[in-house]
Design an enzyme around this catalytic site. Structure first.
Site, PDB file in Angstrom:
ATOM      1  N   PRO A   1      44.374  56.394  31.664  1.00 51.37           N
ATOM      2  CA  PRO A   1      43.600  56.778  32.828  1.00 51.37           C
ATOM      3  C   PRO A   1      44.387  57.545  33.881  1.00 51.37           C
ATOM      4  O   PRO A   1      45.570  57.282  34.109  1.00 51.37           O
ATOM      5  CB  PRO A   1      43.129  55.423  33.401  1.00 51.37           C
ATOM      6  CG  PRO A   1      44.048  54.410  32.820  1.00 51.37           C
ATOM      7  CD  PRO A   1      44.441  54.935  31.478  1.00 51.37           C
ATOM      8  N   ASN A   2      43.719  58.502  34.467  1.00 48.50           N
ATOM      9  CA  ASN A   2      44.218  59.330  35.579  1.00 48.50           C
ATOM     10  C   ASN A   2      45.255  60.373  35.177  1.00 48.50           C
ATOM     11  O   ASN A   2      45.674  61.180  36.005  1.00 48.50           O
ATOM     12  CB  ASN A   2      44.776  58.455  36.719  1.00 48.50           C
ATOM     13  CG  ASN A   2      43.715  57.564  37.317  1.00 48.50           C
ATOM     14  OD1 ASN A   2      42.643  58.054  37.665  1.00 48.50           O
ATOM     15  ND2 ASN A   2      43.977  56.273  37.400  1.00 48.50           N
TER      16      ASN A   2
ATOM     17  N   ARG B   1      47.873  65.104  41.060  1.00 49.94           N
ATOM     18  CA  ARG B   1      48.000  63.694  41.411  1.00 49.94           C
ATOM     19  C   ARG B   1      49.421  63.365  41.879  1.00 49.94           C
ATOM     20  O   ARG B   1      50.374  63.515  41.103  1.00 49.94           O
ATOM     21  CB  ARG B   1      47.704  62.884  40.143  1.00 49.94           C
ATOM     22  CG  ARG B   1      47.908  61.410  40.279  1.00 49.94           C
ATOM     23  CD  ARG B   1      47.877  60.730  38.916  1.00 49.94           C
ATOM     24  NE  ARG B   1      47.946  59.305  39.075  1.00 49.94           N
ATOM     25  CZ  ARG B   1      48.226  58.461  38.110  1.00 49.94           C
ATOM     26  NH1 ARG B   1      48.447  58.894  36.880  1.00 49.94           N
ATOM     27  NH2 ARG B   1      48.292  57.166  38.345  1.00 49.94           N
TER      28      ARG B   1
ATOM     29  N   TYR C   1      54.810  62.342  40.098  1.00 56.43           N
ATOM     30  CA  TYR C   1      54.533  62.743  38.714  1.00 56.43           C
ATOM     31  C   TYR C   1      54.853  64.208  38.416  1.00 56.43           C
ATOM     32  O   TYR C   1      54.705  64.651  37.275  1.00 56.43           O
ATOM     33  CB  TYR C   1      53.060  62.460  38.385  1.00 56.43           C
ATOM     34  CG  TYR C   1      52.719  60.988  38.465  1.00 56.43           C
ATOM     35  CD1 TYR C   1      53.308  60.071  37.602  1.00 56.43           C
ATOM     36  CD2 TYR C   1      51.824  60.507  39.417  1.00 56.43           C
ATOM     37  CE1 TYR C   1      53.015  58.722  37.683  1.00 56.43           C
ATOM     38  CE2 TYR C   1      51.509  59.152  39.496  1.00 56.43           C
ATOM     39  CZ  TYR C   1      52.114  58.267  38.622  1.00 56.43           C
ATOM     40  OH  TYR C   1      51.817  56.922  38.693  1.00 56.43           O
TER      41      TYR C   1
ATOM     42  N   ASN D   1      51.063  56.804  26.756  1.00 58.10           N
ATOM     43  CA  ASN D   1      51.257  56.506  28.166  1.00 58.10           C
ATOM     44  C   ASN D   1      49.982  55.792  28.606  1.00 58.10           C
ATOM     45  O   ASN D   1      48.961  56.428  28.831  1.00 58.10           O
ATOM     46  CB  ASN D   1      51.466  57.781  28.986  1.00 58.10           C
ATOM     47  CG  ASN D   1      51.710  57.467  30.454  1.00 58.10           C
ATOM     48  OD1 ASN D   1      51.449  56.351  30.912  1.00 58.10           O
ATOM     49  ND2 ASN D   1      52.191  58.438  31.205  1.00 58.10           N
TER      50      ASN D   1
ATOM     51  N   ALA E   1      47.799  52.893  34.186  1.00 56.28           N
ATOM     52  CA  ALA E   1      47.741  51.563  34.825  1.00 56.28           C
ATOM     53  C   ALA E   1      47.388  50.455  33.832  1.00 56.28           C
ATOM     54  O   ALA E   1      47.694  49.283  34.084  1.00 56.28           O
ATOM     55  CB  ALA E   1      46.747  51.583  35.981  1.00 56.28           C
TER      56      ALA E   1
ATOM     57  N   GLU F   1      56.120  53.691  24.033  1.00 54.56           N
ATOM     58  CA  GLU F   1      55.467  53.659  25.355  1.00 54.56           C
ATOM     59  C   GLU F   1      56.191  54.639  26.283  1.00 54.56           C
ATOM     60  O   GLU F   1      57.415  54.585  26.405  1.00 54.56           O
ATOM     61  CB  GLU F   1      55.567  52.223  25.889  1.00 54.56           C
ATOM     62  CG  GLU F   1      54.935  52.026  27.246  1.00 54.56           C
ATOM     63  CD  GLU F   1      55.156  50.596  27.770  1.00 54.56           C
ATOM     64  OE1 GLU F   1      55.473  49.677  26.973  1.00 54.56           O
ATOM     65  OE2 GLU F   1      55.045  50.400  28.988  1.00 54.56           O
TER      66      GLU F   1
ATOM     67  N   HIS G   1      56.344  56.555  30.156  1.00 59.51           N
ATOM     68  CA  HIS G   1      55.907  56.694  31.550  1.00 59.51           C
ATOM     69  C   HIS G   1      56.643  57.860  32.184  1.00 59.51           C
ATOM     70  O   HIS G   1      57.870  57.979  32.013  1.00 59.51           O
ATOM     71  CB  HIS G   1      56.201  55.423  32.350  1.00 59.51           C
ATOM     72  CG  HIS G   1      55.493  54.237  31.789  1.00 59.51           C
ATOM     73  ND1 HIS G   1      54.149  54.045  31.936  1.00 59.51           N
ATOM     74  CD2 HIS G   1      55.949  53.208  31.024  1.00 59.51           C
ATOM     75  CE1 HIS G   1      53.798  52.941  31.296  1.00 59.51           C
ATOM     76  NE2 HIS G   1      54.864  52.412  30.726  1.00 59.51           N
TER      77      HIS G   1
ATOM     78  N   ARG H   1      59.424  51.354  41.400  1.00 61.45           N
ATOM     79  CA  ARG H   1      58.235  51.522  42.241  1.00 61.45           C
ATOM     80  C   ARG H   1      57.688  50.150  42.676  1.00 61.45           C
ATOM     81  O   ARG H   1      58.444  49.202  42.793  1.00 61.45           O
ATOM     82  CB  ARG H   1      57.208  52.348  41.460  1.00 61.45           C
ATOM     83  CG  ARG H   1      57.765  53.734  41.064  1.00 61.45           C
ATOM     84  CD  ARG H   1      56.731  54.545  40.301  1.00 61.45           C
ATOM     85  NE  ARG H   1      55.530  54.775  41.108  1.00 61.45           N
ATOM     86  CZ  ARG H   1      54.365  55.199  40.596  1.00 61.45           C
ATOM     87  NH1 ARG H   1      54.271  55.452  39.303  1.00 61.45           N
ATOM     88  NH2 ARG H   1      53.326  55.387  41.382  1.00 61.45           N
TER      89      ARG H   1
HETATM   90  C1  DQA Z   1      52.463  55.821  34.699  1.00 60.53           C
HETATM   91  C2  DQA Z   1      52.917  54.644  35.568  1.00 60.53           C
HETATM   92  C3  DQA Z   1      51.775  53.681  35.832  1.00 60.53           C
HETATM   93  O1  DQA Z   1      52.204  52.606  36.647  1.00 60.53           O
HETATM   94  C4  DQA Z   1      50.630  54.392  36.531  1.00 60.53           C
HETATM   95  O2  DQA Z   1      49.555  53.526  36.714  1.00 60.53           O
HETATM   96  C5  DQA Z   1      50.222  55.644  35.838  1.00 60.53           C
HETATM   97  C6  DQA Z   1      51.254  56.524  35.297  1.00 60.53           C
HETATM   98  C7  DQA Z   1      53.577  56.877  34.518  1.00 60.53           C
HETATM   99  O3  DQA Z   1      53.411  57.738  33.659  1.00 60.53           O
HETATM  100  O4  DQA Z   1      54.560  56.864  35.260  1.00 60.53           O
HETATM  101  O5  DQA Z   1      49.046  55.980  35.770  1.00 60.53           O
HETATM  102  O6  DQA Z   1      52.129  55.331  33.416  1.00 60.53           O
END
Ligand code: DQA
Length: 155
Positions: free
Chosen positions: A10-11, A18, A23, A74, A77, A98, A100, A107
């Site tokens: 998501p996102n 964003r 990011y 990835n 959240a 995984e 990120h 953070r």
């Molecule tokens: C993330 C880190 C997560 O905590 C966050 O909710 C994201 C992006 C990252 O790529 O750093 O959506 O996965």
């Protein structure tokens, strides 16, 4: 020829606009384009999916059972609370990396806990888009080693 499934949670479709200080300014389209180029170079099949819906990610992981060697995800959240995603990864038993973009350990406290990490082969965190490319190279190494094992078995 192997297959890698790349999942963005998501996102991540908002990359570029964003929170760029966290990011970066690269878009998901640009990251996916680079991954496609790497796949062509290595002659490996890739499928890429971004979804804001947990169920879509679960369905993609279930489908992967039939044809996928490595998953790169990835989970956004969902990383921090989706037991469903964790169970899906454990259920198909496909090696999963995984990724990120940000360093989740530097953070907010809630980001320091991943429910995915215990069922993943490993985690890359904090290297921006380079994390995806490193994961891709690691996935290629896993696929090549698997093919070598097959050759040994055949001999
Ligand atoms: C993330 C880190 C997560 O905590 C966050 O909710 C994201 C992006 C990252 O790529 O750093 O959506 O996965």
């Amino acid at each position: 020829m192997g297959k890698i499934l790349i999942l963005h949670g998501p996102n991540l479709n908002l990359l570029g606009i964003r929170e760029p200080e966290t990011y970066g300014r690269i878009t998901l389209t640009e990251i996916n384009h680079q991954l496609q180029k790497m796949a062509e170079h290595h002659r490996v099949n890739i499928e890429i999916l971004q979804s804001n819906h947990e169920g879509d990610l679960l369905d993609a992981i279930h489908r992967a059972f039939h044809d996928t060697d490595v998953i790169i995800i990835n989970p956004g959240a969902f990383t921090h609370y989706s037991y469903a995603l964790r169970d899906a990864i454990a259920g198909v038993n496909i090696p999963t990396i995984e990724v990120h973009l940000s360093n989740v350990y530097a953070r907010e406290a809630f980001r320091s806990h991943s429910v995915i990490a215990p069922v993943a082969a490993g985690q890359i965190s904090g290297f921006g888009e380079q994390g995806y490319y490193a994961a891709f190279e690691l996935a290629m190494g896993m696929i090549e080693r698997k093919m070598d094992e097959w050759d040994v078995k055949k001999d």
